[in-house]
Write a protein that holds these residues in place. Sequence first.
Motif, mmCIF file in Angstrom:
data_model
loop_
_atom_site.group_PDB
_atom_site.id
_atom_site.type_symbol
_atom_site.label_atom_id
_atom_site.label_comp_id
_atom_site.label_asym_id
_atom_site.label_seq_id
_atom_site.Cartn_x
_atom_site.Cartn_y
_atom_site.Cartn_z
ATOM 1 N N ASN A 1 30.361 -6.391 -1.494
ATOM 2 C CA ASN A 1 31.000 -7.574 -1.389
ATOM 3 C C ASN A 1 29.888 -8.680 -0.403
ATOM 4 O O ASN A 1 29.916 -9.925 -1.007
ATOM 5 C CB ASN A 1 32.148 -7.341 -0.199
ATOM 6 N N ASN A 2 29.283 -8.062 0.630
ATOM 7 C CA ASN A 2 28.360 -8.963 0.992
ATOM 8 C C ASN A 2 27.202 -9.308 0.271
ATOM 9 O O ASN A 2 26.698 -10.466 0.405
ATOM 10 C CB ASN A 2 27.710 -8.526 2.298
ATOM 11 N N SER A 3 26.852 -8.651 -0.579
ATOM 12 C CA SER A 3 25.651 -9.302 -1.765
ATOM 13 C C SER A 3 26.167 -10.182 -2.327
ATOM 14 O O SER A 3 25.392 -11.258 -2.486
ATOM 15 C CB SER A 3 25.454 -8.026 -2.450
ATOM 16 N N GLN A 4 27.515 -10.059 -3.064
ATOM 17 C CA GLN A 4 27.940 -11.169 -3.775
ATOM 18 C C GLN A 4 28.307 -12.412 -3.051
ATOM 19 O O GLN A 4 28.156 -13.523 -3.690
ATOM 20 C CB GLN A 4 29.078 -10.710 -4.389
ATOM 21 N N LEU A 5 28.667 -12.218 -1.793
ATOM 22 C CA LEU A 5 29.134 -13.479 -0.959
ATOM 23 C C LEU A 5 27.741 -14.089 -0.815
ATOM 24 O O LEU A 5 27.903 -15.419 -0.666
ATOM 25 C CB LEU A 5 29.861 -13.103 0.278
ATOM 26 N N SER A 6 26.773 -13.669 -0.446
ATOM 27 C CA SER A 6 25.347 -14.073 -0.323
ATOM 28 C C SER A 6 24.848 -14.933 -1.520
ATOM 29 O O SER A 6 24.432 -15.934 -1.188
ATOM 30 C CB SER A 6 24.477 -13.098 0.100
ATOM 31 N N THR A 7 25.167 -14.531 -2.555
ATOM 32 C CA THR A 7 24.787 -15.233 -3.823
ATOM 33 C C THR A 7 25.508 -16.227 -4.032
ATOM 34 O O THR A 7 25.103 -17.528 -4.312
ATOM 35 C CB THR A 7 25.072 -14.243 -5.145
ATOM 36 N N ILE A 8 26.810 -16.493 -3.617
ATOM 37 C CA ILE A 8 27.752 -17.609 -3.722
ATOM 38 C C ILE A 8 27.104 -18.529 -2.559
ATOM 39 O O ILE A 8 27.222 -19.755 -2.821
ATOM 40 C CB ILE A 8 29.222 -17.129 -3.449
ATOM 41 N N PHE A 9 26.844 -18.045 -1.535
ATOM 42 C CA PHE A 9 26.331 -18.913 -0.348
ATOM 43 C C PHE A 9 25.228 -19.516 -0.718
ATOM 44 O O PHE A 9 24.850 -20.940 -0.405
ATOM 45 C CB PHE A 9 26.490 -17.847 0.876
#
Length: 393
Positions: A132-140
């Motif tokens: 989840n954190n990895s994908q959120l970082s991509t969106i960010f």
Amino acid sequence: MTRINSAAALPAAFLLLAACQQKEDNTFEVSGTFPDAAGKKVYLEEVRFDRSNPLIVDSATADKKGSFRLTGSRVEENLYLVQLAGANGPLATLINDGDDITVKADPAKKEVPYTVGGSPASSALAQYMGENNSQLSTIFAYARQQDSLRQQGVSDSLTGSVRTQRSAAADALRRYNLDFVNKSNSPTLTIFALGTYQGYASNPAFGLQPLDRAQLLEILKNATTRFPQHKGLAQVQQSVSGAPAPQPAAPAASALLNKPAPELTMPDANGTPVSLSSFKGKWVLVDFWASWCPPCRAENPNVVQAYNQFKNKNFTVLGVSLDQKKEAWLKAVQADGLAWTQISDLQYWNSAAVGIFGFSSIPYNVLINPEGVIVAEDLRGDALPAKLAEVLK
């Protein structure tokens, strides 16, 4: 709106309903090793629906190697935090589906830097948080790229590619979360994942589509069929099915609206005391945030854009950080391009700002007029530039 709250950054609307009562003769143990914990107090905390903060159920002082052992009571599977005294966040987040759970630091893991044994649900939780954190970082990252292009004056048509990539990343994260909750083998993890996704989806900075009430009920119906004995899950289902359409909660500091802003004095990065009253005569947005708060970091580009747009119209921002580590705080200030005054007493949720302004979650902000009166609060996303355009004519 998604914000990080004092209950160790957990999605409270779901997780707090998942708690249960204790009984004395059913226990589990957590043994851990974290070098940073050497000689310090370590706590085992249970997330409780009847408390605004997790409940401490046991504590121990780690030995010279950073090893410790903690014991918890349970009546059913639930969520626990391993908390280090003075730390910004928990060492680990666990689910008590095993009798002897081991947890140890693993610096090689970037997203969730610890390894769990003896608890399949906790291992799945760590994997979920990491993905989840990895994908959120991509969106960010896409959001920051969009913001950078806007600041360079690039036309909307030329930023379309980045916008499309960001949207695709948001859709991928939504699919991942839906698949995860439908396949989860843990009722507590199901609740955690639902709450986590809904929390982030309520933040416009991420561009995620939230689950509507019908979708939530369908997921919870399937989950309670798979876990019919879990009382916490049944409570969540009952709450969602019996609740009216969600309404935004009134921020804790609403009592301050249309009243003079309270005084706040804290040191800046150089240790020089800065008082809020020194900004009187200007419009000032007091922005409460922290380097460890993902929703805060996601909102920062929006604040940067507003600052650059209105800074020549008698407007500025005062950043108030709930960090505890100065290095992390200043690194985030530089990384996010926060060019305005920043202050912090480095006291985490014990910060004087929390008591003075009465908020319980971040990001949070108040807008103060030149006379020193709070005229708006919790301005996020498009609401911030819209309000500033209204008052700074």
